[in-house]
Design a protein around this motif. Structure first.
Motif, PDB file in Angstrom:
ATOM      1  N   SER A  44       0.865  -1.177   0.000  1.00 44.74           N
ATOM      2  CA  SER A  44       0.000   0.000   0.000  1.00 44.74           C
ATOM      3  C   SER A  44       0.902   1.228   0.000  1.00 44.74           C
ATOM      4  O   SER A  44       2.121   1.118   0.073  1.00 44.74           O
ATOM      5  CB  SER A  44      -0.932  -0.007   1.217  1.00 44.74           C
ATOM      6  N   GLU A  45       0.276   2.391  -0.078  1.00 44.50           N
ATOM      7  CA  GLU A  45       1.061   3.620  -0.158  1.00 44.50           C
ATOM      8  C   GLU A  45       2.077   3.683   0.980  1.00 44.50           C
ATOM      9  O   GLU A  45       1.754   3.367   2.117  1.00 44.50           O
ATOM     10  CB  GLU A  45       0.150   4.850  -0.118  1.00 44.50           C
ATOM     11  N   TRP A  46       3.271   4.043   0.641  1.00 45.36           N
ATOM     12  CA  TRP A  46       4.430   4.192   1.525  1.00 45.36           C
ATOM     13  C   TRP A  46       4.972   2.847   2.005  1.00 45.36           C
ATOM     14  O   TRP A  46       5.731   2.805   2.965  1.00 45.36           O
ATOM     15  CB  TRP A  46       4.136   5.129   2.699  1.00 45.36           C
ATOM     16  N   SER A  47       4.616   1.741   1.351  1.00 46.03           N
ATOM     17  CA  SER A  47       5.223   0.446   1.682  1.00 46.03           C
ATOM     18  C   SER A  47       6.728   0.550   1.536  1.00 46.03           C
ATOM     19  O   SER A  47       7.236   1.227   0.641  1.00 46.03           O
ATOM     20  CB  SER A  47       4.694  -0.650   0.761  1.00 46.03           C
ATOM     21  N   SER A  48       7.446  -0.144   2.404  1.00 49.22           N
ATOM     22  CA  SER A  48       8.905  -0.023   2.409  1.00 49.22           C
ATOM     23  C   SER A  48       9.623  -1.148   1.661  1.00 49.22           C
ATOM     24  O   SER A  48      10.845  -1.142   1.596  1.00 49.22           O
ATOM     25  CB  SER A  48       9.404   0.018   3.859  1.00 49.22           C
ATOM     26  N   ASN A  49       8.893  -2.085   1.082  1.00 46.90           N
ATOM     27  CA  ASN A  49       9.514  -3.186   0.335  1.00 46.90           C
ATOM     28  C   ASN A  49       9.836  -2.696  -1.079  1.00 46.90           C
ATOM     29  O   ASN A  49       9.074  -2.903  -2.021  1.00 46.90           O
ATOM     30  CB  ASN A  49       8.583  -4.394   0.317  1.00 46.90           C
ATOM     31  N   ALA A  50      10.988  -2.042  -1.228  1.00 49.97           N
ATOM     32  CA  ALA A  50      11.330  -1.360  -2.478  1.00 49.97           C
ATOM     33  C   ALA A  50      11.378  -2.301  -3.676  1.00 49.97           C
ATOM     34  O   ALA A  50      10.922  -1.938  -4.767  1.00 49.97           O
ATOM     35  CB  ALA A  50      12.659  -0.632  -2.331  1.00 49.97           C
ATOM     36  N   VAL A  51      11.898  -3.506  -3.507  1.00 50.87           N
ATOM     37  CA  VAL A  51      12.013  -4.425  -4.640  1.00 50.87           C
ATOM     38  C   VAL A  51      10.629  -4.867  -5.109  1.00 50.87           C
ATOM     39  O   VAL A  51      10.357  -4.918  -6.317  1.00 50.87           O
ATOM     40  CB  VAL A  51      12.899  -5.640  -4.268  1.00 50.87           C
ATOM     41  N   ALA A  52       9.731  -5.150  -4.183  1.00 52.38           N
ATOM     42  CA  ALA A  52       8.362  -5.531  -4.559  1.00 52.38           C
ATOM     43  C   ALA A  52       7.639  -4.359  -5.208  1.00 52.38           C
ATOM     44  O   ALA A  52       6.862  -4.535  -6.151  1.00 52.38           O
ATOM     45  CB  ALA A  52       7.596  -6.037  -3.338  1.00 52.38           C
ATOM     46  N   VAL A  53       7.896  -3.135  -4.736  1.00 47.57           N
ATOM     47  CA  VAL A  53       7.280  -1.952  -5.343  1.00 47.57           C
ATOM     48  C   VAL A  53       7.824  -1.753  -6.761  1.00 47.57           C
ATOM     49  O   VAL A  53       7.078  -1.390  -7.675  1.00 47.57           O
ATOM     50  CB  VAL A  53       7.487  -0.693  -4.464  1.00 47.57           C
ATOM     51  N   GLN A  54       9.092  -2.028  -6.980  1.00 48.09           N
ATOM     52  CA  GLN A  54       9.645  -1.940  -8.339  1.00 48.09           C
ATOM     53  C   GLN A  54       8.935  -2.941  -9.258  1.00 48.09           C
ATOM     54  O   GLN A  54       8.606  -2.610 -10.397  1.00 48.09           O
ATOM     55  CB  GLN A  54      11.151  -2.226  -8.335  1.00 48.09           C
ATOM     56  N   GLN A  55       8.710  -4.152  -8.762  1.00 55.71           N
ATOM     57  CA  GLN A  55       7.982  -5.154  -9.549  1.00 55.71           C
ATOM     58  C   GLN A  55       6.587  -4.639  -9.863  1.00 55.71           C
ATOM     59  O   GLN A  55       6.117  -4.733 -11.001  1.00 55.71           O
ATOM     60  CB  GLN A  55       7.909  -6.489  -8.784  1.00 55.71           C
ATOM     61  N   LEU A  56       5.921  -4.084  -8.869  1.00 59.17           N
ATOM     62  CA  LEU A  56       4.588  -3.515  -9.053  1.00 59.17           C
ATOM     63  C   LEU A  56       4.604  -2.417 -10.101  1.00 59.17           C
ATOM     64  O   LEU A  56       3.782  -2.418 -11.038  1.00 59.17           O
ATOM     65  CB  LEU A  56       4.082  -2.958  -7.713  1.00 59.17           C
ATOM     66  N   GLN A  57       5.520  -1.477  -9.983  1.00 62.84           N
ATOM     67  CA  GLN A  57       5.587  -0.361 -10.927  1.00 62.84           C
ATOM     68  C   GLN A  57       5.851  -0.841 -12.350  1.00 62.84           C
ATOM     69  O   GLN A  57       5.239  -0.351 -13.301  1.00 62.84           O
ATOM     70  CB  GLN A  57       6.669   0.634 -10.480  1.00 62.84           C
TER      71      GLN A  57
END
Length: 120
Positions: A44-57
């Motif tokens: 969710s917004e401001w999640s700190s799992n950067a690698v998973a957020v990169q996958q999401l993006q």
């Protein structure tokens, strides 16, 4: 003679079928583009799992038509732009629009990111 022709056609058909299957499989494997992680945690917004957020993006960029949606910077930061893209994607995919990326949204992303079409 007819038996030889039929056998030859069958062998040719198998050879061509195998070549086509190999080509499409190789294409799918090399054309993925989003290889940051195989992990799909709830985000969710401001999640700190950067690698998973990169996958999401990356998967959002592959799912949303760049002609009508500004592509995200794949930076691992789940900020307002990523949140808006998640909500847009969820609405287009028919998922509940809550801005949270859980199992249902990941499953939809996994489908649309590797589809030849955009969700919207």
């Amino acid at each position: 003679m007819l038996k030889r022709i039929i056998t030859g056609v069958a062998v040719l058909g198998l050879a061509l079928g195998g070549a086509v299957a190999t080509a499409s499989t190789a294409s799918a494997q090399t054309g993925t583009g989003c290889n940051y992680t195989g992990s799909e945690p709830t985000l969710s917004e401001w999640s700190s799992n950067a690698v998973a957020v990169q996958q999401l993006q990356c998967e959002l960029n592959r799912s949303l038509n760049p002609a009508s949606h500004t592509p995200l910077t794949v930076d691992g930061s789940f900020g307002p732009n990523t949140l808006n893209a998640v909500r847009t994607f969820q609405g287009c995919a028919g998922d509940g629009v809550d801005g949270s990326v859980g199992p249902q949204t990941w499953a939809s992303l996994d489908f649309w990111a590797y589809s030849p079409n955009y969700v919207c």
